[in-house]
Design a protein around this motif. Sequence first.
Motif, PDB file in Angstrom:
ATOM      1  N   LEU A 245     -26.742  -9.703  -8.473  1.00 47.82           N
ATOM      2  CA  LEU A 245     -28.658  -9.293  -8.269  1.00 47.82           C
ATOM      3  C   LEU A 245     -28.822  -8.145  -9.622  1.00 47.82           C
ATOM      4  O   LEU A 245     -29.810  -8.432 -10.134  1.00 47.82           O
ATOM      5  CB  LEU A 245     -28.733  -9.309  -7.394  1.00 47.82           C
ATOM      6  N   THR A 246     -28.148  -7.606  -9.412  1.00 50.96           N
ATOM      7  CA  THR A 246     -28.274  -5.785  -9.671  1.00 50.96           C
ATOM      8  C   THR A 246     -28.150  -6.288 -11.843  1.00 50.96           C
ATOM      9  O   THR A 246     -28.624  -5.652 -12.190  1.00 50.96           O
ATOM     10  CB  THR A 246     -27.773  -4.898  -9.750  1.00 50.96           C
ATOM     11  N   VAL A 247     -27.483  -6.632 -12.132  1.00 50.78           N
ATOM     12  CA  VAL A 247     -26.915  -7.324 -13.489  1.00 50.78           C
ATOM     13  C   VAL A 247     -27.860  -7.992 -13.575  1.00 50.78           C
ATOM     14  O   VAL A 247     -28.610  -8.517 -15.077  1.00 50.78           O
ATOM     15  CB  VAL A 247     -25.495  -7.562 -13.360  1.00 50.78           C
ATOM     16  N   PHE A 248     -28.149  -9.072 -13.004  1.00 46.78           N
ATOM     17  CA  PHE A 248     -29.199 -10.365 -13.187  1.00 46.78           C
ATOM     18  C   PHE A 248     -30.763  -9.153 -13.356  1.00 46.78           C
ATOM     19  O   PHE A 248     -31.874  -9.746 -15.058  1.00 46.78           O
ATOM     20  CB  PHE A 248     -29.472 -11.309 -11.909  1.00 46.78           C
ATOM     21  N   LEU A 249     -31.330  -8.862 -13.180  1.00 46.45           N
ATOM     22  CA  LEU A 249     -32.455  -7.772 -13.296  1.00 46.45           C
ATOM     23  C   LEU A 249     -32.522  -7.312 -14.463  1.00 46.45           C
ATOM     24  O   LEU A 249     -33.229  -7.423 -15.338  1.00 46.45           O
ATOM     25  CB  LEU A 249     -32.637  -7.120 -11.872  1.00 46.45           C
TER      26      LEU A 249
END
Length: 469
Positions: A245-249
């Motif tokens: 999710l962090t990489v997604f943002l």
Amino acid sequence: MSGNPGAAASRLERRVLYVAIVASFMVFLDGSVVNLALPAINRELGGGLVVQQWVVDAYLLTLGGLILVAGSLSDQFGRVRVLQWGLGGFTATSVLCGLAWSGESLILARGLQGVAGALLVPGSLALIVSVFKGAAQSLAIGRWSAWTSGAIVAAPLLGGLSVDLLTWRLIFFLNVVPAAAVWPFLRKLRELDLPHSPDSRIDVAGALLAVVGLGGPVYAFISRGSLGWGSPQVWLPLATGVLALTVFLVHEARTPAPMMPLRLFAVRNFAWGNIATTAIYGAVSLGFFVLGLFLQQVAGLGATAAGLAMLPSTLILLLLSSRIGALAGRFGPRWFMTGGPLLCAAGFLLLLGVDVPLDYPDMVLPGLLVFGLGLAITVAPLTAAILGAVAAEEAGIGSAINNAVARIAGLVAISFAGLITGSAVTTPGLHATVAVTAALLIVGALASAVGIRNGPRGEPDGAARGTAG
């Protein structure tokens, strides 16, 4: 087309509204139609509460994770074309669900059904925004909201009737009927599609990161009950999901063609409306998931009786939502979005008196009536505020983001059900769920009161202009 332009426009509007309602209704219905069928599914396929949670969450996971990509597809390749793809896929995967021979095969089929469902929702609402204008748009959104939100509450009745009269498998086979009914109308709407750009790109990396980022934590929360937090099978998927999710943002902020344009969250009503959506739809999904199981497994009602028990909320929603949508178009959405969730919370708090033996008229009905009134006041203004905050050409992705937020909120909330109720639903577990549900609804009301703004003549602030807040 008729020689009368007004008659032609009216006929086009009716077709668009019919297609939008039926397509979205099917998707939202299947998000919760299995709730009252879960005990019957467990008796036939086994697996206990974990399989019951995954039968619901596998669908919500792929639906929520891919609906953003579907919004981009809808804007780039044509809303009607993508609706046709989704309708065909949803019909086929629904049949596959009905033919499932084990818990694992049903979970897999539900995941595939969510993929097809993701193609149906963004384009359907974007069609309404592109065809209806002014006060007619608010009224149309109100009707769409009434039927699609009503699907979430009415679904248990359909599930209950299927279980008691024939088999739980019928709830999936029935999707063939509305799909066949709406297909001819879709073909007549192809003229609304604009030619797509050969240079358009789809954010595949973003989609994969979203699914992993959502699936990891959900798997961890569901598995925690049987494995414990110390198990690698729990903390490893949780850590992987948080990292994804962090990489997604980060990816969405840097990629030239994001499936979730973060700049939209600079628009005040869009950002705060989605915060309210997270709390409100998470609450509704959690509350009705546990209530449906309680009415059958603890209170001893049959599946049909349990479905009928939850029907009053749906009737109120269907009767009032379009009227509330029209009022919100005149006076603005802010106080509707504030008062509605507070009434919903009050309705759920009335369920704290539920006990066994069950006295439905005194213990359940008053709460559901108050909740239904609150939901009718909430849903159309919420949808109108969010879509009114983005430019018309971005209605597809704006709708996709909001629907993804709503489905993901339900997905995460249901994954927490075991933490709230314990390994099995009980009366104290229901009371704990009711309290959490009411708290989430109050958070949604506060977010609306603080964040939502009305523009001139009651329009959502920044309507169709994308002004930042």
